[in-house]
Design an enzyme around this catalytic site. Sequence first.
Site, PDB file in Angstrom:
ATOM      1  N   GLU A  53       0.825  -1.218   0.000  1.00  8.90           N
ATOM      2  CA  GLU A  53       0.000   0.000   0.000  1.00  8.90           C
ATOM      3  C   GLU A  53       0.854   1.261   0.000  1.00  8.90           C
ATOM      4  OE1 GLU A  53      -3.054   0.519  -0.577  1.00  8.90           O
ATOM      5  OE2 GLU A  53      -4.092  -1.341  -0.144  1.00  8.90           O
ATOM      6  N   ASP A  71      -6.525   8.026  -0.560  1.00  3.31           N
ATOM      7  CA  ASP A  71      -6.006   7.039   0.389  1.00  3.31           C
ATOM      8  C   ASP A  71      -4.841   7.682   1.135  1.00  3.31           C
ATOM      9  OD1 ASP A  71      -7.777   5.159  -0.693  1.00  3.31           O
ATOM     10  OD2 ASP A  71      -6.317   4.529  -2.187  1.00  3.31           O
TER      11      ASP A  71
END
Length: 148
Positions: A53, A71
Amino acid sequence: MKALLTLGLLLLSVAVQAKVYERCELARTLKRLGLDGYRGVSLANWMCLAKWESDYNTRATNYNPGSKSTDYGIFQINSRYWCNDGKTPKSVDACGISCSVLLQDDITQAVTCAKRVVRDPQGIRAWVAWKTHCQNKDLTQYVQGCGV
């Protein structure tokens, strides 16, 4: 005066740089913060997730044009559902936090929000990177040699 200006600029540049965790440092931190085994998710799974991520980067961000969301942080927690950035339309803010706290070097609040995410029915499958890079894989490399 020049030295003072140079020192000020140096301190400013340090203040805006991200903390990028070393692998074992992050493994020890996540274990200390109670993620190892949380809701049945092993530390190796959390480490794999953070690697894919954010590459262990606390200041990572990624804008999603389709949903107009972003995000944030080491776990790339989304502003549509989990935090409030003040600009995502119809934000749910299920963690009840400002997205900016997910970008801090101290990842305590990011871990607390990640725990909230995995309590939902999707669990760790809420993260696409986990499904793509971690699910059903040998993840020992993410914690190997860390003494955790």
